[in-house]
Design an enzyme around this catalytic site. Structure first.
Site, PDB file in Angstrom:
ATOM      1  N   GLU A 294       0.823  -1.214   0.000  1.00 53.93           N
ATOM      2  CA  GLU A 294       0.000   0.000   0.000  1.00 53.93           C
ATOM      3  C   GLU A 294       0.855   1.262   0.000  1.00 53.93           C
ATOM      4  OE1 GLU A 294      -4.066  -1.616   2.062  1.00 53.93           O
ATOM      5  OE2 GLU A 294      -2.596  -0.762   3.422  1.00 53.93           O
ATOM      6  N   ASP A 373      -8.644  -8.656   4.414  1.00 55.32           N
ATOM      7  CA  ASP A 373      -8.296  -7.563   5.326  1.00 55.32           C
ATOM      8  C   ASP A 373      -9.346  -7.392   6.412  1.00 55.32           C
ATOM      9  OD1 ASP A 373      -6.941  -5.441   6.406  1.00 55.32           O
ATOM     10  OD2 ASP A 373      -7.671  -3.970   4.960  1.00 55.32           O
ATOM     11  N   GLU A 401     -12.350  -1.659  12.435  1.00 51.88           N
ATOM     12  CA  GLU A 401     -12.383  -0.993  11.130  1.00 51.88           C
ATOM     13  C   GLU A 401     -13.544  -1.473  10.264  1.00 51.88           C
ATOM     14  OE1 GLU A 401      -8.773  -1.413   8.899  1.00 51.88           O
ATOM     15  OE2 GLU A 401      -9.569  -0.374   7.133  1.00 51.88           O
TER      16      GLU A 401
END
Lengths: 692, 692
Positions: A294, A373, A401
Site C-alpha cells: 500500500e 483484510d 475498522e
C-alpha cells in the site's frame, strides 16, 4: 491505583475489583521491579479495603513474615520460601518467565512464580478470581501463557495525518501516546494503560503506525527519547515496547542514498542505529515493518525479496535479543478490476510461501488472520499452514475498522476463537493457535498473537464502552486461546461492573451477554452475507456501498450480475486460491457442496437460485439474514433499556446512543443490500417484506 | 503590460495580441480612472510595437491632437470631440455605461464610448480585431453588453479547508487571492487577472467561497481591508468586488444572539455593517449568499422564508446601490433514497416560485442553469421561467467539477450556448439569456450571468491550458449570448497563440478546433448517457462510480435495475417535475416519444430495450456512445501530437499529458458503465465489442 480519579474510566480495574485481595493480610516475597509493582498494587488494594501487606526479599527467610497471613505472593529462588509457599512449590514444576502457580496451603492462598512477570500475572489472576481465590477447595494449578508474545499494535501517528488523523483506523479519540506531533505528557494515564494491559496478559506493544510517515520515522533516531519514555512507564507492568520503522529509514533519516538490504553501508547503519536503541532501551522488543505494501517502501525497490528485507533488520536486532515483526500483508493495490485472474486473496501466500526457510530465527512473519483484510468473515489465511520453517504471528484487528468502528456493539471474541481453533490440516492437526505458539513446526518456533489496538484518548479508552470487552478478550485469548469466550465475557463483566456496585448483578450479566454474545454474527448477518466482504464505503469503511470497491484497484470484488454473485476461487474454473490450502480444506473449499455456507460466496460464483446448506436460495438467504440482523439489533437495543438505572448513567446513555446508531446503520445496510440484490436479481422476497 | 514576465502565462493577452494597436499613432481622449487604464494599455503596446500615443482631456478641444492619428479612443462628452470621433458620433446612439461604437472615419479608426468602461471594452475589442480594425471597410457598429452583470464567483477559502482545500472545487492550484489564511501579496498577478477579465467583458467577481467558514466570515468586518485591497487593484479594470457572506454573520461575527431577518437588531447590524463596507469600498458590488443549503445557515432557522432572508440583506445594500445575489440552490441533502416521491430536481422551483414578487428590487435570485448541479447534461431549470417578477441571474460552472476537473479537455461554450438560447416558453418566446437580461419580464429587470471561476495560482491560471478557453468563452457569452461559440474559440486561439508566434497558424486553428469543438459532447458520451448524471465518485466527483450516489442522501439517483434505468419525473406516474415547465416543454418532457434523447433518462424510467430516436435500444445506445466517446478522445490525443514543435513545448507537453489522463479516465468510464449495465441487463453488445 484507583480508577483514574475520574480522569478516565477504570475499565476492568476499578478499586472494587481488588476487594478480595485488599481485605487480606498479604506477604509479597521477592525482589525486582515487577515485584515492586506487585507490592504497590497490593498495598494500594489494602489501603482501600482494610488489609495489610508485608514485604520480604529473596535473601530473607520469609517464615517470620508469613506468620498469620492469608495470601503469599512469592518468587521461587535459592533462598528459603515462606512456609506455605514452600509447601506449594512441589506442584509448580517449571513455570517459566511468565507462569505462576496458584494453590492453597492450609488457610493460605499462595501464588508462586519463577520470575517477577509471573508474579504480576498471578496477582491479576487473583483479582479475576476474587473471593473464590480464598476458598478452601481451590485446586493447585500452574498457569503458563500459551503464546509468549502477546502484542498490541498501535496505528498511532505522532503528527496528525491529514487524511487518516491521529490514529489510523482509530475510533476512540486521539492517541494516548502522541498529540500534535509531540509525546503526551500524561504519564499517569500511560501507567494506567500498562496496568490494564498487564491485567489481560498483554506483554508487548508497538507505539506507532505501520504506515510510517516522516515525523514517525524519526522515532528511531533523534526522537528515540520519546519512545524510551513510554518504555520506562510500561516496564513495571511487563510490557515491552516495539517500534514500527520505515524500510527506507537509512535514506529518510539516515542520509544514505540507498536502503538496499544487501548494501554494506545499509547493514552497518541498521546495526549502529539498533545498538543505539538498545543502549537507551535495554529491553526494547524490536521492529514492526510494513514493507512493499500500500505504498510503503520495501526491498522490492532494490530488486530484493522479503527475506532479504526482514533478515537485514533481524541481523541488526539479533545481538540484542530483539525480533522483527515483518507483515505479510503484501498485495497489488493497483489491480485492474477487468483482470479476473489476479486475486488479492492469493497474494500473501504467493509472496511468502516460497520464502519459507529463508528467514532468520528472529524474524516473525506477521500474518493477518484472513487472506483479505479483517472482514467480518473470511477463511483463515492459507499462509498459516504454508510456512513450517518460519515463526508466524497471527494478526487480529481489535479496532473495529470493518466491524462497526466502535459505533456498533460487536464482541469479537467468538470470531477470534474460531480463527485460533481452526485446524489448517483438518481435525486432529494443530490449530492456528498452536502454529502461532510454535507447536506445529518441527523446531517449535513461536510467533505469537498481534492485535491492532482499539484504544485512544477517549474516556472509556475504546469509544464504545462495550468495546473494552474486545481489548480484554484479545489479551486473554493470547494468554490462553482455548478459553471460552463466554467465560471471558463473564470475567470482564464482573471486573468492570463489580457486583457490589450495581443494583442487580444478575441482570447486568444477562443483559451484557444478550447484547454481546451473538453480536459478531449479528453484524455479519446485516453486512456480509455468505462470505461476501468489502461492500463498504470506500475510504471510511463505515456503512454500506455494495459496489463501492467493485471497480476499484483494491482487488475487492463480488462480481454480482443479474444472474449471480460471488468470486470463483476454485482451481477448476477460478483463480485457484483453494489450491493454497492443504487438505482437507483444499477440497472442502473447492467443492460447491462441501463449502461452508458462511464462505460460499468467498469461494464460489453462484446463481441467485443456488440453494446452500441453509435450505433457502442465495438471494433469499441474503434477504433473510439482513432482515434478521436488523431485528436482532432492535432487540439488543431494547434489552439495553433494562439496565437504565442499574448501571452508571453516563455509560448507559453512551451505549444507548450508540445502539441507536447501530440500529440506524444496520437498517441502512439491510435496505441497501436487499435493494441492490433485488434490483439485480428481480427475485421478490418470499415473505413479502418491503424491499425498496 | 507584457505577459507576466514569465511569472505566469499570458493567456489571451500576450504582447503580440497588441501588435495592431501598438503600431499605430493613437489618441486617447477623456478623463477618469478607466481612461487612464486605456491610455496605459495603449502606451505599453506602443512601446512594444513602435507606435505612439497622445492623451487629451474632455476639457480639451481634441482636434489639434487628432491630426495625423490612425486611431482615436474617445469619451463622448460636452466638450468638442476630436474631428474623426465627432464624425462617427452620429452613429453611436446611446451607448450606455459599458457600450462603445467602433467605426472608421476616413483613414482613422474610432472607438467612442459614453463612459470610461465602454472605452476599455472598446480597446479590448480592437485587440481582438487586430489588423481588421484598421481596414477601410470596417462598418460602424455599436456594441453594448446584453447582460449588465457579468460575474465570476470564486469559491476560494481564505483558510485552507481540511477537506475542500484552498479553492472548493478548484483544479488550478491555490487561490489567487488568499494563501494560508492571509491575502496573497502578489498584486501584480491580481492586476494581470483583472486585465484578463476586462478583456473578456467580466465586470464583477465575488472573492470568497459561498460556503462561508469562520475565517471568511470575518472578511465582512475586521478583515474588510483584505477585500478593499482586492477592489483597489481590480477597479482600474472595471471589475467590482462582491463578497460571499454567512447568513449567520450577525451571530458569528456580530456577537448577536440571533440572525432572524425580522429582528430589528439584526436589521440594524446589517445596515451598520454594510455602511462600513461602502465607506471602505464605495463601488462594492454586494453580497452573495448560499442560505439553507448543504448545511449553510439561513432564514429557515428562524421560521422565515428566503424572501425574508434576501430582503434583509437587500435593505442594507439598497442605500448604497448594492445587490444581493441569493442562490436558489436549495434542496434537501439529507434525503432518504427509499422515498421516491422526493425529487431534488423539484426543489428550487418548489422553494422559490411561490416567492415571486416578494423580493426587493435589488435582490438577484441566482439560479443554476439546471435543476440538479452542473451535470454535463441537464434540462434548463424550470425556475428560470417561473419568476417573471424577480431578477434572475443564471449560474454556470466554469470550473469543471463534473466535466473533467480540468484534466479533461472539455470546451463548455456549446453547452452554455444551448442553455442561453433555450426558450423556456417555446420557439418564439424569449431565451434564457433574455430572461437573465431582464427582457422577458414585464418590467425589464435584469439579473445577469454568474460563473463559478476555474482560476487559481497555476501558471496557466486554469490548470489545463485549454480550460482558458472556458473562462474566455464565459466572459464573451456574458457580453453577447448570441455569439457563435466556434467564433469565440477562433478569437481565443488567435489571441492566445498569435499567428506571428507559431510556425503554422492554420494547423494550430484546425487542431484546437478538432480537440475542442465537440469535446463537451464527447465528455457527455463517455460519462452521462441519455441524461443520466451523478455516476461519479462521491466527494471528489472525478471518475466513474455508477452506484456512488445511488443510495446516498443527496437525491441523485438513476434507479437502474435488471429491467431498466432512469428517473420517472412525469406527472402521470412520476415525481411530477415535468409540470414545473410551461408549455410546450411540459408536454414535450412528459412524453416518452417527444422527449429529446439526451434527456430521456432524466425524465423517464425505461426498459433497456426501449428504442429512442437514435434508433438503437437504450442499452445499446449506452454501449455505443461509450465506445465512441473513448475513440474520440483517442483521436483528440492523436491530433494533438501534430502540434508538437509548433506550440510552446511546455504547454504542448502539459496538454499531451492531460490528454493521456483523459484517455485513461474515459476508458475507465466506458468500461465501468458498460460493465455495470451489461451485468444488470444481461444484454450483450450488438457489435461484439469487449465488455468486461
Amino acid at each position: 491505583m484507583s480508577g483514574g480519579d475520574g480522569r478516565w474510566h477504570a475499565a476492568w480495574l476499578p478499586p472494587e475489583a481488588f476487594g478480595a485481595v485488599g481485605a487480606r493480610r498479604v506477604l509479597v516475597h521477592g525482589d525486582g521491579l515487577l515485584v515492586d509493582t506487585v507490592f504497590a498494587e497490593v498495598a494500594g488494594a489494602c489501603a482501600d479495603h482494610g488489609g495489610h501487606v508485608l514485604r520480604s526479599g529473596l535473601a530473607d527467610a520469609g517464615e517470620a513474615g508469613a506468620v498469620g497471613v492469608d495470601l503469599v505472593l512469592a518468587l521461587t529462588g535459592a533462598a528459603p520460601l515462606p512456609a506455605p509457599a514452600e509447601a506449594a512449590r512441589a506442584d509448580a514444576g517449571t513455570l517459566g518467565d511468565e507462569g505462576f502457580l496458584m494453590a492453597r496451603a492450609g488457610e493460605v492462598t499462595v501464588v508462586l512464580a519463577d520470575a517477577p512477570p509471573g508474579l504480576l500475572y498471578g496477582l491479576f489472576h487473583l483479582v479475576r478470581l476474587g473471593a473464590a481465590a480464598f476458598e478452601p477447595g481451590l485446586p493447585a494449578q500452574p498457569h503458563r501463557p500459551a503464546l509468549r508474545r502477546r502484542m498490541l499494535n498501535h496505528w498511532d501517528n505522532v503528527a496528525v495525518h491529514p487524511v487518516m488523523g491521529q490514529v489510523e483506523r482509530g475510533y476512540a479519540g486521539g492517541s494516548i501516546f502522541w498529540r500534535d506531533g509531540r509525546p503526551r505528557r500524561d504519564l499517569d494515564r500511560l501507567r494506567a494503560y500498562g496496568r490494564l494491559l498487564a491485567a489481560t496478559g498483554i506483554n508487548a506493544i508497538s507505539v506507532n503506525n505501520v504506515n510510517v510517515h516522516a515525523t514517525e520515522a524519526r522515532l528511531l533516531t533523534d526522537r528515540l527519547g520519546d519512545v524510551a519514555e513510554i518504555a520506562d512507564v510500561l516496564r513495571p507492568y511487563g510490557v515491552r515496547v516495539h517500534l514500527s520503522v520505515s524500510f527506507a529509514a537509512p535514506v529518510v533519516v539516515g542520509g544514505l542514498t540507498t536502503a538496499d538490504p544487501l548494501d554494506e553501508k545499509v547493514r552497518e547503519w541498521w546495526a549502529i542505529t539498533t545498538r543505539a536503541v538498545y543502549e537507551r532501551i535495554p529491553d526494547f522488543g524490536g521492529y514492526l515493518v510494513k514493507a512493499d505494501s500500500e505504498g510503503q517502501p520495501g526491498p522490492f525497490t532494490y530488486g530484493r525479496d522479503h527475506a532479504d528485507g526482514a533478515n537485514l533488520l533481524a541481523a541488526a536486532l539479533a545481538p540484542h535479543g530483539g525480533v522483527v515483526h515483518w507483515r505479510a500483508f503484501v498485495y497489488n493495490h493497483r489491480q485492474d478490476w477487468r483482470d479476473r485472474s489476479t486475486d488479492r486473496a492469493r497474494a500473501a501466500y504467493d509472496h511468502f510461501a516460497p520464502l519459507d526457510g529463508r528467514f532468520r530465527d528472529n524474524v516473525v512473519l506477521q500474518v493477518k488472520y484472513g487472506p483479505m483484510d479483517f472482514q467480518a468473515r473470511e477463511p483463515v489465511s492459507p499462509v498459516i499452514a504454508a510456512m513450517p520453517a518460519t515463526r508466524l504471528a497471527v494478526e487480529l484487528q481489535v479496532t473495529q475498522e470493518y466491524t462497526g468502528q466502535q459505533r456498533h456493539a460487536c464482541y469479537l471474541g467468538p470470531c477470534w476463537s474460531e480463527v485460533l481453533d481452526f485446524r489448517p490440516w483438518g481435525p486432529g492437526g494443530p490449530s492456528v493457535a498452536e502454529v502461532a505458539a510454535g507447536r506445529a513446526g518441527p523446531d517449535g518456533r513461536d510467533g505469537g498473537l498481534a492485535g491492532v489496538s482499539n484504544v485512544g484518548g477517549d474516556w472509556y479508552w475504546t469509544g464504545h464502552p462495550l468495546a473494552q470487552a474486545n481489548l480484554y478478550a484479545f489479551g486473554r485469548l493470547a494468554w490462553d486461546p482455548r478459553l471460552d469466550t463466554g467465560a471471558i465475557l463473564d470475567e470482564w463483566i464482573d471486573l468492570t461492573f463489580p457486583p457490589s456496585t450495581t443494583g442487580d448483578p444478575a441482570l447486568v450479566r444477562q443483559t451484557l451477554h444478550a447484547v454481546l454474545d451473538d453480536s459478531w454474527r449479528t453484524y455479519e448477518r446485516y453486512t456480509a452475507p455468505l462470505g461476501v466482504g468489502f461492500m463498504v464505503r470506500p475510504g471510511s469503511h463505515y456503512g454500506p456501498d455494495v459496489d463501492g470497491y467493485e471497480y476499484s484497484p483494491w482487488g475487492t470484488y463480488h462480481f454480482a450480475d443479474r444472474d449471480g454473485v460471488g468470486v470463483d476461487r476454485t482451481r477448476a474454473t477460478g483463480t485457484g486460491f483453494t489450491g493454497q490450502y492443504p487438505e482437507p480444506w483444499s477440497s472442502v473449499y473447492e467443492s460447491l457442496d462441501r463449502c461452508p455456507d458462511e464462505l460460499l460466496l468467498f469461494f464460489h460464483h453462484v446463481p441467485y437460485g443456488h440453494v446452500p446448506h441453509s435450505g433457502t436460495t442465495v438471494v433469499q438467504h441474503i434477504y433473510d439474514t439482513h432482515f434478521a440482523g436488523v431485528e436482532q439489533v432492535r432487540w439488543m437495543r431494547q434489552r439495553w433499556d433494562r439496565l437504565a438505572g442499574v448501571l452508571d448513567r453516563a455509560l448507559h446513555d453512551r451505549v444507548a446512543g450508540l445502539l441507536d446508531e447501530q440500529l440506524r446503520s444496520a437498517t441502512e445496510w439491510r435496505d441497501q443490500i436487499n435493494t441492490y440484490f433485488f434490483r439485480k436479481s428481480g427475485v421478490p422476497d418470499a415473505h413479502g417484506r418491503r424491499i425498496h
